[in-house]
Scaffold this active site. Sequence first.
Site, PDB file in Angstrom:
ATOM      1  N   HIS A 134       0.819  -1.215   0.000  1.00 30.09           N
ATOM      2  CA  HIS A 134       0.000   0.000   0.000  1.00 30.09           C
ATOM      3  C   HIS A 134       0.856   1.270   0.000  1.00 30.09           C
ATOM      4  O   HIS A 134       0.360   2.341  -0.315  1.00 30.09           O
ATOM      5  CB  HIS A 134      -0.912  -0.017   1.229  1.00 30.09           C
TER       6      HIS A 134
ATOM      7  N   ASN B 187      -7.031   6.167   3.408  1.00 33.49           N
ATOM      8  CA  ASN B 187      -8.448   6.399   3.155  1.00 33.49           C
ATOM      9  C   ASN B 187      -8.865   7.855   3.259  1.00 33.49           C
ATOM     10  O   ASN B 187      -9.985   8.202   2.883  1.00 33.49           O
ATOM     11  CB  ASN B 187      -9.301   5.561   4.117  1.00 33.49           C
TER      12      ASN B 187
ATOM     13  N   ASP C 166      -0.755   2.176  -5.447  1.00 42.01           N
ATOM     14  CA  ASP C 166      -0.755   0.738  -5.708  1.00 42.01           C
ATOM     15  C   ASP C 166      -2.047   0.331  -6.413  1.00 42.01           C
ATOM     16  O   ASP C 166      -3.094   0.909  -6.169  1.00 42.01           O
ATOM     17  CB  ASP C 166      -0.608  -0.041  -4.403  1.00 42.01           C
TER      18      ASP C 166
ATOM     19  N   ASN D 226      -9.467   3.027  -1.891  1.00 41.05           N
ATOM     20  CA  ASN D 226     -10.012   4.018  -0.967  1.00 41.05           C
ATOM     21  C   ASN D 226      -9.266   5.349  -0.976  1.00 41.05           C
ATOM     22  O   ASN D 226      -9.869   6.400  -0.774  1.00 41.05           O
ATOM     23  CB  ASN D 226     -10.085   3.452   0.448  1.00 41.05           C
TER      24      ASN D 226
END
Length: 187
Positions: free
Chosen positions: A19, A66, A91, A112
């Site tokens: 991530h 997020n 990613d 997100n």
Amino acid sequence: MKMIIGLGNPGKQYEKTRHNVGFHVIDELSTRLTITAVQSKFGGMYTVVHRPEGKVMLVKPLTYMNLSGECVRPLMDYFDIDVEDIVVLYDDLDIAPGTIRLRQKGSAGGHNGMKSLIAHLGTDQFNRIRIGVGRPIGGMKVADYVLAPFGKDEKPLIEDMVKKSASACEAWLGKPFNDVMNNFNGV
């Protein structure tokens, strides 16, 4: 001024995860551009570099993935940066490791961080570099997969993608993004 935004999560526990590949590209660019001074504002770390092509800002939102838009939008407003002058690095599960894809628009695709950016920018019409991390196998949950470190066999592919992504960002400083797309897509 142009803004290059690498998405990721702050903290040592996330440092080497899939991530955080957007953060890795910002780190690579910082090394290439010999950046030492970093500032903090609006929940993010950033630096501004003066280049022959003009000013460029490198950004790592520290709001967690997020909530990335909560950092990026205020920075854009404060520094008066247009949406056409940003590129976002993140990613992507739908792209194989070792591959990058450049796009000028598109949906969040379930990501997100991108959902947050689209919501805060009020558009999905912005430059992005999607960095392939592949999908989990063997029933592993997506959240566990993206928050896990890269496997030993993946590391050379990831290092190569980070370098390619940084090179694409550098090319964008002097060329239209569409030209950069033609040179870097699928490599």
